[in-house]
Design an enzyme around this catalytic site. Structure first.
Site, PDB file in Angstrom:
ATOM      1  CE1 TYR A 184      -4.859  12.806   0.836  1.00 37.53           C
ATOM      2  CE2 TYR A 184      -5.810  14.329   2.435  1.00 37.53           C
ATOM      3  CZ  TYR A 184      -4.717  13.681   1.899  1.00 37.53           C
ATOM      4  OH  TYR A 184      -3.468  13.910   2.416  1.00 37.53           O
ATOM      5  CG  HIS A 218       1.810   5.909   4.950  1.00 37.88           C
ATOM      6  ND1 HIS A 218       1.084   6.928   4.388  1.00 37.88           N
ATOM      7  CD2 HIS A 218       0.960   5.253   5.769  1.00 37.88           C
ATOM      8  CE1 HIS A 218      -0.161   6.893   4.847  1.00 37.88           C
ATOM      9  NE2 HIS A 218      -0.259   5.886   5.694  1.00 37.88           N
ATOM     10  CG  MET A 246      -0.717   3.598   9.739  1.00 37.41           C
ATOM     11  SD  MET A 246      -1.182   3.433   7.983  1.00 37.41           S
ATOM     12  CE  MET A 246      -2.804   2.690   8.150  1.00 37.41           C
TER      13      MET A 246
END
EC number: 1.14.17.1
Length: 625
Positions: free
Chosen positions: A222, A404, A479
């Site tokens: 990333y 997500h 999450m």
């Protein structure tokens, strides 16, 4: 014309006859509807080098997908298909292979050992095969659902596409095993929504948010790049954005996001490097508001013609964080990249501001997943009390959604509930992957009114974990979020929940007592007003430490699941300033569901073509691949 079958056993099990249809080069199989003549609109590279390229289109009236597979350098054949999680084992496949004399095309499947078997029900239908200057091009089609137990049901959400390259001829299909093949996977949303594209305003301008000459790392990375808007940049509306992918890097750039930072800091240290770097400024933690997101296979994202996403202005931060996920599994070296996203914006503000709202679970360790679970579900609630307090009388319209989770998430769904009845699914992904996240346009607008309930459930797989996975911001924590894109914008920015912490402490005490005090699960010394049970003598612990002390037997698992399913919740009904709307939000009862939506059942094709029971022999360049 009679042709040699791959093996007598396959022929006997499939047809009871060795008769097959000989496909002349460039001549389409005439059964079924004619293939589309225009180029297929969606396209992705399958492998990191781009030697395999897939294009496709969707016919919702026929409930069929048209695929076009371009093989630039064909050796002895190729496997292509779909599986639940991207493994080439237990996959639904279509295979092009040669026995050294003839080339064959057929519907197949692989077992758990990677052994390939020809399917008794041929649902992939070859429409055209031809040599082109770019390579071999195969056009074929496949229904969404086939009612074949060996076939993958194509539905909304993420699809894990798999491929394998055959480098030598095989005497029969059953001689092929996936274990020794060059293989890989690509994730994509196959069932793209068919929605009209709004016209763009004539005064629109563009802004390119790009990486600057990044040497693509030799591993999956990333990359974070901080940029900022011009000084005194006034308020504008974003009306569309699209990817900018450096030519030649299409197979390496996996997904891109732009985050807007909060105006907490007047200045942030410039940074361009790995998002995991120790040199990454701490201030970048405030850059979490998603402005734009793109993933492989996605095209341009358009806002409804009456709404736009505001950015710029005196109350907005100038700083934007570009995050690019480079996926380089074959360690391609020496490749530089300037990819990013192009924002199309206008100074003429549209009638509505678009908003982004977080649904799901609060980032807190009180929500946790035990280890060694294959499908553990956690649920977050945006309650009727919150929507009643925060939404305008005419409600809001949801037009897009981004799901997500972190690393253990496998499924996410958000349900709209009204008066105790499940009304419709806002967004659902039964094959969700944290490695493939994009903002998806909904097939139709979802209307949410005051008093409605939005329930978001996430399913997790922790079979490879030895300890509980707790909720939180960290990558190794979890999450459960749905970022809904809607209009008109309201003050409600976050509508989420978590279980009441005091009930969780009762759970820990129960676990401790059931194990005769052998495990220490005492509450933390501060941060909670829950009374400590009498007779406890062990040191106080934080919630993550308490979960780490739980002995994960059937009792502790079942009780925790029941706890999450029934006890009251604390609701975060928050404005953008992180201040809750007025009201009592603790110890809120779970919404009562009196009527559920029926699960969709796969629809089988009403009729089958005669060719669907015939093995296709492909004559390409003298009959050999």
């Amino acid at each position: 014309m009679q042709v040699p079958s791959p093996s007598a056993r396959e022929a006997a099990s499939m047809y009871g006859t060795a008769v097959a249809v000989f496909l002349v080069l460039l001549v389409a199989v005439l059964q079924g509807l004619a293939p589309p003549e225009s180029p297929l609109p969606y396209r992705i590279p399958l492998d990191p080098k781009g030697d395999l390229e897939l294009s496709w289109d969707v016919s919702y009236t026929q409930k069929t997908i048209y695929f076009q597979l371009l093989v630039q350098e064909l050796k002895a054949g190729v496997l292509f298909g779909m599986s639940d999680r991207g493994e080439l084992e237990n996959a639904d496949l279509v295979v092009l292979w040669t026995d050294g004399d003839n080339a064959y095309f057929g519907d197949a499947w692989s077992d758990q050992r990677g052994q390939i078997h020809l399917d008794s029900q041929q649902d992939y239908q070859l429409l055209r095969a031809q040599r082109t200057p770019k390579g071999l091009c195969l056009l074929f089609k496949r229904p969404f659902g086939t009612c074949d137990p060996k076939d993958y049901f194509i539905e909304d959400g993420t699809v894990h596409l798999v491929y394998g390259v055959l480098e030598e001829p095989f005497g029969s299909l059953e001689a092929i095993n996936t274990s020794g093949l060059q293989k890989g996977l690509q994730r994509v949303q196959l069932l793209k929504p068919k929605i009209s594209i709004p016209a763009l305003p004539e005064d629109r301008r563009t802004m390119d948010i790009q990486a600057h000459n990044v040497l693509i790392p030799s591993k999956t990375t990333y990359w974070c790049h901080l940029t900022k808007l011009p000084q005194d940049f006034p308020r504008h509306h974003i009306v569309m954005y699209e990817p900018i992918i450096t030519k030649g890097n299409e197979a390496l750039v996996h997904h891109i996001e732009i985050f807007q930072c909060t105006n907490q800091f007047q200045n942030i240290t410039s940074f361009s490097g790995s998002c995991d770097s120790k040199e990454k400024p701490q201030e970048l933690k405030v850059c979490r508001h998603v402005l734009a997101a793109w993933a492989l296979g996605a095209r341009a994202f358009y806002y409804p013609e009456e709404a736009g996403l505001a950015f710029g202005g005196s109350n907005s931060s100038r700083f934007l964080l570009l995050e690019i996920h480079y996926h380089n599994p074959t360690n391609i070296r020496g490749r530089y990249d300037n990819s990013g996203i192009r924002l199309h914006y206008t100074a003429k503000l549209r009638h509505f501001n678009a908003g982004i709202m977080e649904l799901g679970l609060v980032y807190t360790p009180v929500m946790a997943i035990p280890p060694k679970e294959s499908a553990f579900v956690l649920t977050g609630y945006c309650t009727a009390k919150c929507t009643q307090a925060a939404l305008p009388p005419l409600g809001i319209r949801i037009f897009a959604s981004q799901l997500h989770t972190h690393l253990t998430g496998t499924k996410v769904v958000t349900m709209l509930v009204r008066d105790g009845q499940e009304i419709e699914i806002v967004n659902r992904d039964d094959h969700y992957s944290p490695n493939f996240q994009e903002i998806r346009m909904l097939k139709k607008t979802v209307y949410v009114y005051p008093g409605d309930v939005l329930i978001t459930s996430c399913t997790y797989n922790t079979e490879d974990k030895n300890e509980a996975t707790v909720g939180g911001l960290g990558t190794q924590e979890e999450m459960c979020v749905n970022y809904i894109h809607y209009y008109p914008q309201t003050q409600l920015e976050l509508c989420k929940s978590h279980i009441d912490p005091c009930f969780l402490q009762k759970y820990f005490h129960l676990v401790n007592r059931s194990n005769l005090g052998e495990y220490c699960t005492c509450p933390q010394a501060s941060g909670t007003t829950c009374p400590q049970a009498s007779g406890t003598t062990c040191p106080r612990a934080s919630v993550p430490e308490q979960f780490a002390s739980v002995p994960w037997n059937s009792f502790s698992r079942v009780v925790l699941k029941a706890l999450y399913d029934f006890i009251p919740v604390t609701v975060h009904c928050n404005k953008s300033s992180a201040v809750r709307f007025p009201g009592k939000w603790d110890l809120q009862p779970l919404p009562e569901i009196i009527s559920k939506l029926k699960e969709p059942t796969p629809r089988c094709p009403t009729s089958r073509d005669q060719s669907s029971s015939s093995l296709t022999v492909v004559n390409i360049g003298g009959g050999k691949v």
